[in-house]
Design an enzyme around this catalytic site. Structure first.
Site, PDB file in Angstrom:
ATOM      1  N   GLU A   1      23.566  33.089  63.960  1.00  0.00           N
ATOM      2  CA  GLU A   1      23.886  33.894  62.783  1.00  0.00           C
ATOM      3  C   GLU A   1      23.349  35.299  63.032  1.00  0.00           C
ATOM      4  OE1 GLU A   1      22.336  32.568  59.007  1.00  0.00           O
ATOM      5  OE2 GLU A   1      23.657  33.931  57.926  1.00  0.00           O
TER       6      GLU A   1
ATOM      7  N   HIS B   1      20.457  24.594  52.626  1.00  0.00           N
ATOM      8  CA  HIS B   1      21.655  25.222  53.184  1.00  0.00           C
ATOM      9  C   HIS B   1      22.671  24.178  53.661  1.00  0.00           C
ATOM     10  CE1 HIS B   1      21.413  29.530  53.160  1.00  0.00           C
ATOM     11  NE2 HIS B   1      20.347  29.645  53.928  1.00  0.00           N
TER      12      HIS B   1
ATOM     13  N   GLU C   1      16.070  25.981  54.239  1.00  0.00           N
ATOM     14  CA  GLU C   1      16.988  25.663  55.340  1.00  0.00           C
ATOM     15  C   GLU C   1      17.649  24.309  55.109  1.00  0.00           C
ATOM     16  OE1 GLU C   1      17.513  28.216  56.967  1.00  0.00           O
ATOM     17  OE2 GLU C   1      15.666  29.275  56.465  1.00  0.00           O
TER      18      GLU C   1
HETATM   19  N1  TRP Z   1      20.376  32.188  57.491  1.00  0.00           N
HETATM   20  C1  TRP Z   1      18.975  32.341  57.714  1.00  0.00           C
HETATM   21  C2  TRP Z   1      18.313  31.952  56.405  1.00  0.00           C
HETATM   22  O1  TRP Z   1      18.391  32.602  55.426  1.00  0.00           O
HETATM   23  C3  TRP Z   1      18.597  33.744  58.072  1.00  0.00           C
HETATM   24  C4  TRP Z   1      18.552  34.083  59.520  1.00  0.00           C
HETATM   25  C5  TRP Z   1      17.864  33.441  60.472  1.00  0.00           C
HETATM   26  C6  TRP Z   1      19.146  35.167  60.170  1.00  0.00           C
HETATM   27  N2  TRP Z   1      17.992  34.088  61.642  1.00  0.00           N
HETATM   28  C7  TRP Z   1      18.758  35.152  61.494  1.00  0.00           C
HETATM   29  C8  TRP Z   1      19.952  36.188  59.736  1.00  0.00           C
HETATM   30  C9  TRP Z   1      19.166  36.108  62.403  1.00  0.00           C
HETATM   31  C10 TRP Z   1      20.360  37.146  60.639  1.00  0.00           C
HETATM   32  C11 TRP Z   1      19.973  37.106  61.958  1.00  0.00           C
HETATM   33  O2  TRP Z   1      17.780  30.937  56.272  1.00  0.00           O
HETATM   34 ZN    ZN Z   2      19.097  31.310  53.926  1.00  0.00          ZN
END
Ligand code: TRP
Ligand code: ZN
Length: 849
Positions: A122, A294, A291
């Site tokens: 991500e 999610h 997490e």
């Molecule tokens: N989706 C992750 C969260 O909110 C966030 C995240 C983790 C992220 N690593 C990242 C976003 C690297 C951007 C880049 O739990």
């Molecule tokens: Zn998140």
């Protein structure tokens, strides 16, 4: 400067990808500098998409070969990926690429950390692994084969077969590429299991580096509690045979929700009483929950495009805050969240980086993982729940899960389930997603003939790109107290929809005192011309724990501002009222600990700026110190009593009850150490058997300037523990006298253990410097220059972390001309760096504009 002109992407330009991906087969032949990735992908034309060229994202890949339906092809390589002529029907795409994980310091894509392979995809990291339509609305099932000599090899989904030198994984759930993950290394396992309410046994594992096995038990408990909570409260069950968590030392953010294989910054999962503070335990519990949650809000229902990021993040933050409320008590959690919102989201929303909860354009999506998207996004959901009520909220969420399971959804989809369940028109409410800036809500009152009237006016100052603001829907929770302090009107939600609106309460026998914005029912700046007597009355009597705390906070703020701007002496009426409350041992120690807190120096700077006064960081620091010393002296008899109440004799437990006692005790210690020459802190440091007590004692000693021996002892005790050494680095700067902070930070960057490529260590030093308000804003600009030097150094290696830390400069226009000039010079120096990353370039340009 960046050579390539930065490209801006717009929400309004959304078009679906021209093909669907049926399934993905990936083979990884791992080698530190030359990993081969072989992808076999079945594409089929997407009937719902306009005609377009076949384009796959790709970044830093060496293409070895490509074929379509078995026939070699020669795609045209571009900056951002490749294009290729493809058949009009379904086809099999195969490509082999070579990548270099050992040289990947950006920590995005496949990289190495302490000898292990891991991934972070991500938002747009999968394109650094293979050519792919790397966008969240393209979803597919993945099968992964890993070949290496690593003892542990993990990917998403369920394990299939494993043998000598290989392991295969299959994820039956369609997912976007950003949820892909792979880990391979010499890892140790902390195993457990959870049986879902429908009877499926799920294997749970926390994988860590050898030596960290003893720091997994708490995280595992938190995981099991999260799984149970999501079943009980949202009716959501887990959906694979295994759930793996891996701890990684080098990580840009907190953690990542990859399907079935969550990857965590080791600081957000490893815990033990000796090495972790109560705040660490609470944060770890919340991030594990976040997490895990999610899996439904993010993975089963994902985002159509990155503009919809708040769809998963706002909702998942909202869910993890509900979880923490249930685990640890709602009052303290709500107040802590508001403190955090004011500290991180308000400055963002009130400065050059202000953007809507759902942004409409971006250059680099990594720059939009912000407090606005996350925390304001969660506040918006809290308002929605307040407006529709708990039952309708539950029904809307059930409909959301039913209707959109398996979808890549939008904010429109989200709001529509609420409209369908309640019959409400949410078009005005939707402004919370499109309008940036913090609304200011002013209130005045009238009293006559038994009728009490509240007159509200809302106004949102202009923000970048948005000069005109329309009124927003504000749920304003109000209660009324009679002259004896009893409640004469229970909490009621006033629904404000216009710019100016009045609400009447009739049939009252005496003029009431209003308790407004109970529970912080909307994320606004409340402007209330309220007398000190009225606030003191609320502090003594308000039945709403948030407003009671807020009354004291407002009095503290007013007192400090009067000290700063008029040289006033501390407000003894407030302090005596507060002391009465602190003496009340029926009140939760954690709540009383919050009551002992003062607004932060940065937040006082914001208040001064709002009031049209240029903040002087040194004057703010002096006022806060003067007030703390005054509190310590005035409460010389009260503090020992509180310290006694806060003493924990039972064995260490990280739960809310003991943590609250320790929080109170350590607030008291910090005050006491201002008058006892550090004696109590010295004793606590010597006796401490857990990190909360040890570190608080050390902070108090450092503030008192008598920490030399303790710092050395702490270093010697913990030099081999990476996470504790981060604390050692940070504390010396965070708790340094302002005049010493920059020099200390600078000296620590020359320490042999300052590994600047490790984001945790970099943030330990510079996060602490930025957090030392008067230190960072040292008038000669040395703090700005030091940070700029290091951001320039880091940008080549790790653009994401560099760009995030540029936000330290977002408040630059609040300060005096001298400081402004020096901050501008620091920003311009960063902007002028050759080959500046797109990430950092976007941040610096927005801050300067
Ligand atoms: N989706 C992750 C969260 O909110 C966030 C995240 C983790 C992220 N690593 C990242 C976003 C690297 C951007 C880049 O739990
Ligand atoms: Zn998140």
């Amino acid at each position: 400067m960046k050579d390539a002109a930065p490209q801006t992407i717009y929400l309004k330009d959304y078009t679906p990808f021209g093909w669907q991906v049926e399934d993905v087969y990936l083979t990884f032949r791992l080698a530190p500098n030359a990993t081969r990735v072989i992808a076999r992908i079945h594409f089929a034309p997407n009937p719902d998409a306009p005609t377009q060229d076949f384009f796959l994202h790709g970044n830093a890949l060496t293409l070895i070969r490509a074929s379509i339906d078995g026939q070699p092809v020669t795609p045209e390589l571009t900056d951002a990926g490749l294009t290729c002529a493809v058949p009009s029907g379904p086809f099999l795409w195969e490509a082999e690429v070579e990548i270099d994980p050992a040289s990947n310091t950006a920590l995005e894509g496949l990289y190495m950390s302490g000898g292990m392979y891991c991934t972070q995809c991500e938002a747009e990291g999968f394109r650094k692994i293979t050519y792919y339509p790397d966008r969240p609305d393209v979803m597919a099932t993945f099968t992964v084969r890993i070949e290496s000599d690593m003892p542990v090899m993990l990917s998403n989904g369920n394990p299939r077969t494993a043998g000598d030198g290989f392991a295969e994984w299959h994820d039956p759930w369609r997912k976007p590429a950003y949820l892909f993950a792979l880990v391979a290394g010499d890892l140790r396992n902390h195993p457990d299991s959870f049986t879902t309410r429908s009877g499926t046994k799920v294997d749970l594992n926390i994988w860590v580096r050898p030596g960290d096995e003893g720091k997994c038990a708490f995280g595992m408990q938190a995981l099991k509690a999260s799984m149970k909570w999501d079943e009980d409260v949202y009716g959501r069950e887990y959906d694979l045979d295994v759930f793996n968590i891996v701890a990684v030392d080098d990580f840009n953010m907190g953690a990542m929700e990859n399907k079935g294989l969550n990857i965590f910054n080791s600081s957000c999962v490893l815990a033990s009483p000796e090495t972790s503070t109560d705040a660490n335990f609470e944060r770890i519990e919340a991030i594990i929950a976040h997490e895990y949650f999610h899996n439904w809000t993010g993975n089963r229902i994902t985002c159509r495009d990155w503009f919809q990021l708040c769809l998963k993040e706002g909702l998942t933050v909202y869910r993890d805050s509900q979880f923490t409320s249930d685990m640890r008590g709602p009052e303290v959690k709500r107040i802590s969240d508001v403190i955090d919102l004011r500290a991180r989201q308000f400055p963002e929303d009130q400065g050059p980086l202000s953007h809507p909860v759902r942004p409409e354009s971006f250059q680099e999506i990594n720059n939009f993982y912000t407090a606005t998207v996350y925390e304001k996004g969660a506040e918006v959901i809290g308002m929605l729940k307040r407006l529709v009520g708990d039952e309708a909220y539950a029904a809307a969420l059930d409909l959301y899960f039913d209707r959109h399971d398996g979808d890549a959804a939008t904010i429109e989809d989200w709001l529509k389930v609420f409209e369908d369940v309640t019959g409400r028109d949410l078009s005005q409410f939707k402004r919370w997603y499109s309008q940036s800036g913090t609304p200011h809500l002013s209130v005045t009152e009238d009293w006559s003939d038994g009728t009490f009237t509240l007159h509200f006016e809302q106004h949102t100052p202009p923000t970048p790109g948005q000069d005109e603001k329309a009124p927003q829907v504000l749920p304003i929770a109000v209660g009324l107290l009679g002259p004896n302090g009893n409640e004469v009107q229970n909490t009621t939600i006033l629904e404000m929809t216009e710019g100016k609106q009045s609400f009447e309460f009739t049939g009252l026998s005496a003029r009431p005192v209003a308790s407004i914005l109970r529970g912080f029912s909307a994320p606004v700046v409340l402007r209330r011309e309220s007398s000190a007597e009225e606030r003191a009355f609320l502090l003594a009597h308000d039945s709403d724990p948030f407003c009671r705390w807020e009354a004291s906070e407002a009095l503290a703020r007013a007192c400090l501002i009067a000290m700063i701007t008029e040289g006033a002496t501390p407000d003894t009426a407030w302090l005596d009222g507060l002391a009465r409350l602190l003496r009340d041992d029926t009140l939760d120690p954690a709540y009383r600990a919050l009551m002992l807190g003062l607004p932060t120096e940065a937040d006082l700077a914001r208040s001064l700026h709002e009031a049209g006064v240029t903040p002087d960081p040194d004057a703010i620091f002096d006022a806060v110190e003067t007030l703390r010393l005054f509190m310590a002296e005035r409460w010389a008899d009260l503090l020992p009593k509180l310290a006694e109440e806060a003493r924990v004799s039972a064995p260490f437990d990280p739960g809310a009850a003991q943590a609250g006692q320790r929080a109170l005790g350590n607030r008291v210690l910090s005050l006491q150490s201002r008058i006892d020459g550090g004696a109590a802190a010295q004793a606590q440091f010597a006796a401490a058997d857990n990190m909360t007590m040890q570190l608080s004692a050390l902070a108090s000693l450092n503030r008192a300037g008598t920490a030399e021996d303790a710092l050395k002892a702490f270093h010697d005790q913990w030099q081999d523990d990476r996470l504790v050494m981060d604390k050692w680095f940070g504390l010396q700067i965070a708790a340094a006298a302002p005049a010493e902070a920059v020099a200390r930070a600078s000296a620590l960057t020359r320490h042999e253990k300052f590994d600047w490529k490790n984001p945790n260590r970099f943030r330990a030093v510079f996060g602490a410097l930025i957090g030392n308000h008067a230190g960072f804003h040292q008038a000669d600009g040395a703090g700005y220059a030091l940070l700029a030097d290091w951001l320039i150094t880091l940008d080549d290696k790790n653009p994401q972390t560099t760009a995030r830390m540029c936000s330290a400069f977002q408040t630059w226009k609040r300060y005096d001309a001298g400081r402004q000039e020096k901050m501008r010079a620091a920003l311009e120096r960063i902007a002028a760096k050759p080959n500046l990353s797109g990430d950092t370039n976007e941040m610096v340009s927005r801050i300067l504009s």
